[in-house]
Write an enzyme that holds these catalytic residues in place. Structure first.
Site, mmCIF file in Angstrom:
data_model
loop_
_atom_site.group_PDB
_atom_site.id
_atom_site.type_symbol
_atom_site.label_atom_id
_atom_site.label_comp_id
_atom_site.label_asym_id
_atom_site.label_seq_id
_atom_site.Cartn_x
_atom_site.Cartn_y
_atom_site.Cartn_z
ATOM 1 N N GLU A 105 42.822 43.134 36.881
ATOM 2 C CA GLU A 105 41.997 44.173 36.269
ATOM 3 C C GLU A 105 41.071 43.535 35.238
ATOM 4 O O GLU A 105 41.315 42.419 34.775
ATOM 5 C CB GLU A 105 42.869 45.252 35.618
ATOM 6 C CG GLU A 105 43.714 44.766 34.477
ATOM 7 C CD GLU A 105 44.658 45.835 33.953
ATOM 8 O OE1 GLU A 105 44.998 46.765 34.700
ATOM 9 O OE2 GLU A 105 45.059 45.719 32.775
ATOM 10 N N HIS B 198 45.480 50.202 30.116
ATOM 11 C CA HIS B 198 46.264 49.129 29.494
ATOM 12 C C HIS B 198 45.583 48.569 28.257
ATOM 13 O O HIS B 198 44.356 48.614 28.139
ATOM 14 C CB HIS B 198 46.483 47.991 30.495
ATOM 15 C CG HIS B 198 47.344 48.386 31.659
ATOM 16 N ND1 HIS B 198 47.219 47.816 32.899
ATOM 17 C CD2 HIS B 198 48.340 49.303 31.761
ATOM 18 C CE1 HIS B 198 48.102 48.348 33.713
ATOM 19 N NE2 HIS B 198 48.786 49.252 33.055
ATOM 20 N N LEU C 208 37.211 34.325 42.033
ATOM 21 C CA LEU C 208 38.347 34.224 42.955
ATOM 22 C C LEU C 208 37.863 33.921 44.373
ATOM 23 O O LEU C 208 38.444 33.098 45.096
ATOM 24 C CB LEU C 208 39.173 35.511 42.930
ATOM 25 C CG LEU C 208 40.064 35.709 41.701
ATOM 26 C CD1 LEU C 208 40.541 37.148 41.593
ATOM 27 C CD2 LEU C 208 41.275 34.758 41.756
ATOM 28 N N ALA D 251 36.764 30.433 44.734
ATOM 29 C CA ALA D 251 37.891 29.494 44.685
ATOM 30 C C ALA D 251 38.691 29.485 45.978
ATOM 31 O O ALA D 251 39.604 28.661 46.131
ATOM 32 C CB ALA D 251 38.793 29.835 43.511
ATOM 33 N N GLY D 252 38.397 30.426 46.886
ATOM 34 C CA GLY D 252 39.084 30.419 48.182
ATOM 35 C C GLY D 252 39.954 31.610 48.467
ATOM 36 O O GLY D 252 40.551 31.699 49.556
ATOM 37 N N VAL E 3 38.671 38.040 49.085
ATOM 38 C CA VAL E 3 38.314 39.113 48.161
ATOM 39 C C VAL E 3 37.470 40.141 48.909
ATOM 40 O O VAL E 3 36.382 39.806 49.400
ATOM 41 C CB VAL E 3 37.528 38.579 46.943
ATOM 42 C CG1 VAL E 3 37.180 39.719 45.993
ATOM 43 C CG2 VAL E 3 38.355 37.522 46.203
ATOM 44 N N THR F 279 35.149 43.682 49.534
ATOM 45 C CA THR F 279 33.951 44.177 48.857
ATOM 46 C C THR F 279 34.268 45.335 47.909
ATOM 47 O O THR F 279 33.457 45.659 47.038
ATOM 48 C CB THR F 279 32.912 44.631 49.888
ATOM 49 O OG1 THR F 279 33.522 45.614 50.755
ATOM 50 C CG2 THR F 279 32.430 43.447 50.732
ATOM 51 N N SER F 280 35.418 45.967 48.100
ATOM 52 C CA SER F 280 35.811 47.096 47.250
ATOM 53 C C SER F 280 37.323 47.288 47.355
ATOM 54 O O SER F 280 37.978 46.710 48.237
ATOM 55 C CB SER F 280 35.101 48.381 47.685
ATOM 56 O OG SER F 280 35.544 48.768 48.987
#
Length: 608
Positions: A231, A273, A292, A295-296, A299, A301-302
């Site tokens: 987050e 939080h 991220l 870095a591989g 991930v 798109t949403s």
């Protein structure tokens, strides 16, 4: 930080600050997974010891309760997980105490609001001693089919739906406990389920980080892929980015950082939080997701595409032969608690007690249907309360007044009568109030204060059968029965008991009818012709007058009157009244600091 698996099917925990529901959920999960031993070895409740009864499947078990962390760790040396449900005020101190125990390896801190300085101290101690802190502000973690912390994964229904009763192939870590539950469900839909899931907590300084757990997962052979839900706020995700770049993670990682909507707001937004607040571009969800991805990590798109990305990665691993889908097993049925089954209408259960005189289930207690507030507002007295609780109806004022007079007149009769004597001796022996009171009450019976019911019973029977006083007394004599309510050790025909005279005066003035009392007076006239001490005593007066109260009020049937006398209501009046005096004698002896009583030998006839 530990480098491998934290939990197993034999892991046991110590639970700090007893909470029934989380512990029972842990035990239900144990049963669901087919564990042979409960995962909760002991409970720590500061200042308390003993046992708490809980269920392990259908079996009711007793879990030991310890007053200190040290005592619990000594009693359960194989329990290496400390689950801390203390408030934020004491969570840090108790957690540090647990970390200092050589047997404790993992500490989970549930509380929110733990001071950051305290958390930093816990983190430093844990890292220097190769221990793990999960939290603060966490729901905990779970190893599917093996062990779970507290309320992790929610209800049993949710656990079954998420297939958490058996291990899968996915390692999952998140900051959010609530979103963890959602993700367990998502992962179960598109993969064979999770192997281990951890919610590190939403504070700015979590005891362990996302990357800490991803690196652990990478060393667990059963975990074939990892899912991360981060987050916005903080830079925790960047430690994962570095681990990925350095090649420390060689299993697929599917990641998403939530909070991309923050850019839609013109000002800085604090999410749920403490740590969910962007402190600059690098802490934004967009920047973290991009880092991220570069870095591989996989991930999407949403967030909406997160599930599809997890599914695609899992299916690819299956195709490559790196994952063999786990064969489904049917978990056992958790026995439903009786209370919940009754509420849902699934079962009927008999009650164990019947009560018709009072009810404490509403906003205030009710006596025979009359709310407590109404009793006070109407200015009702003790007699009225007795009429409600004993007779289940509101008696006329003259009746309740008579009851109060009886209580006042019978409250005490000096220190020499047997009941008071027993109480005084017991109090002087150093016993407590209840013991002293009971010792006096136990003397009440046919020879002392317990003849009211018998007097009422015999007077009523004789009057109702139309016996003359002569016939009544002589028939009792033939049976070898003394007439109850007649006779006194001190009072005589020329020295009547003042209490009896006061009761008779009140009744003649206020009662509609005093037929039973007048009959008792006629019996007294006859007995006095035989001996001057055979006077109507207070037992006889109350017994006969209560018959007049019950019959004259018109509120009781003949059957009810007979039942009241048979049960022992009237002796109850003497017991209630005399308790006042016996309590007074106890206090009197305590106040006077009287020593142990020893009866003088001069007052004993020693004989062979």
């Amino acid at each position: 930080m530990a480098t491998g698996q934290l939990f197993s099917r034999t892991t046991q925990a110590l639970f700090y600050n007893y909470k029934q529901l989380p512990i029972q959920r842990m035990l239900d999960f144990d049963f669901l997974c087919g564990r042979e031993t409960p995962s909760v070895a002991g409970i720590i409740n500061p200042g308390a010891e003993g046992f708490q009864k809980l269920f392990f499947g259908q079996e009711e078990i007793a879990i030991p309760v310890h007053s200190t962390i040290e005592a619990a760790c000594a009693a359960h040396p194989t329990a290496d997980v400390f689950i801390n449900f203390a408030s934020f005020r004491s969570a840090a101190a108790s957690s540090l105490s647990a970390l200092r125990q050589p047997t404790i390896r993992v500490v989970a801190i549930i509380a929110e609001g733990v001071p950051e300085s305290d958390t930093k101290q816990l983190i430093a101690y844990a890292r220097s001693n190769n221990k793990v802190v999960i939290g603060p502000a966490t729901v905990g973690g779970i190893q599917a089919g093996a062990f779970k912390i507290g309320d992790t994964a929610g209800t049993i229904d949710n656990i079954v739906q998420c297939k958490l009763y058996r291990p899968g192939s996915v390692g999952f870590v998140s900051k959010s406990g609530g979103m963890s539950n959602e993700m367990y469900n998502t992962i179960a839909r598109v993969t064979d389920g999770i192997y281990e899931g951890i919610a590190i907590g939403g504070d700015v300084f979590p005891g362990s980080t996302l990357s800490d757990h991803i690196l652990r997962f990478n060393n667990i052979p059963q975990i074939k892929m990892m899912v991360v839900l981060g987050e916005l706020g903080g830079r925790d995700e960047y430690s994962l980015v570095e681990a990925l770049k350095q090649g420390k993670v060689n299993k697929p990682v599917v990641a998403w950082v939530s909070g991309t909507c923050a850019r839609l707001f013109k000002s800085e937004v604090q999410f749920g939080h403490a740590g969910a607040k962007s402190g600059g571009e690098m802490e934004s969800a967009q920047a973290k997701n991009q880092a991220l991805k570069e870095a591989g990590a996989v991930v999407p798109t949403s967030y909406e595409a997160f599930e599809a990305a997890i599914k695609e990665t899992f299916e690819k691993l299956v195709e490559e032969g790196k994952i063999t889908p786990i064969k489904e097993v049917k978990p056992p049925q958790i026995p439903e608690d009786l209370n919940s089954a009754i509420k849902s209408g699934k079962v009927r259960a008999p009650t164990h007690i019947i009560s018709t005189i009072s009810d404490d289930r509403g906003e205030e207690p009710c006596y025979a249907g009359v709310p407590m507030s109404s009793i006070v507002e109407q200015g009702l007295g003790v007699g009225d309360v007795i009429s409600l609780l004993w007779f289940k109806r509101s008696l006329p004022r003259y009746c309740t007044k008579f009851i109060e007079i009886c209580i006042m007149l019978c409250a005490d009769h000096g220190p020499c009568v047997s009941g008071a004597h027993n109480t005084i001796v017991t109090a002087r022996a150093g016993k407590d109030l209840v013991s002293s009171l009971v010792s006096g009450l136990l003397t009440i019976g046919p020879r002392f204060g317990g003849a009211i019911d018998d007097a009422a019973r015999y007077f009523k029977d004789a009057y109702d059968r139309g016996l003359t006083p002569y016939e009544f007394v002589e028939s009792m004599k033939k049976k070898g029965i003394r007439v109850p309510g007649i006779g006194h050790r001190i009072k005589r025909g020329d020295n009547r008991d003042k209490r009896v005279e006061l009761l008779q005066l009140f009744a003649r003035t206020n009662f509609p009818s005093v037929k039973y009392m007048e009959y008792a007076v006629q019996v007294e006239t006859y007995t006095l012709s035989k001996a001057n001490n055979l006077v109507l005593n207070v037992d006889g007066a109350i017994g006969s007058l209560f018959l007049d109260l019950l019959a004259g009020s018109g509120m009781f049937t003949k059957q009810e009157i007979d039942e009241i006398i048979e049960i022992g209501y009237l002796n109850g009046l003497f017991v209630l009244a005399r308790s006042i005096g016996l309590i007074g004698h106890t206090f009197d002896q305590k106040r006077l600091k009287q020593p142990l009583y020893r009866h003088p030998w001069e007052d004993v006839l020693y004989t062979k």
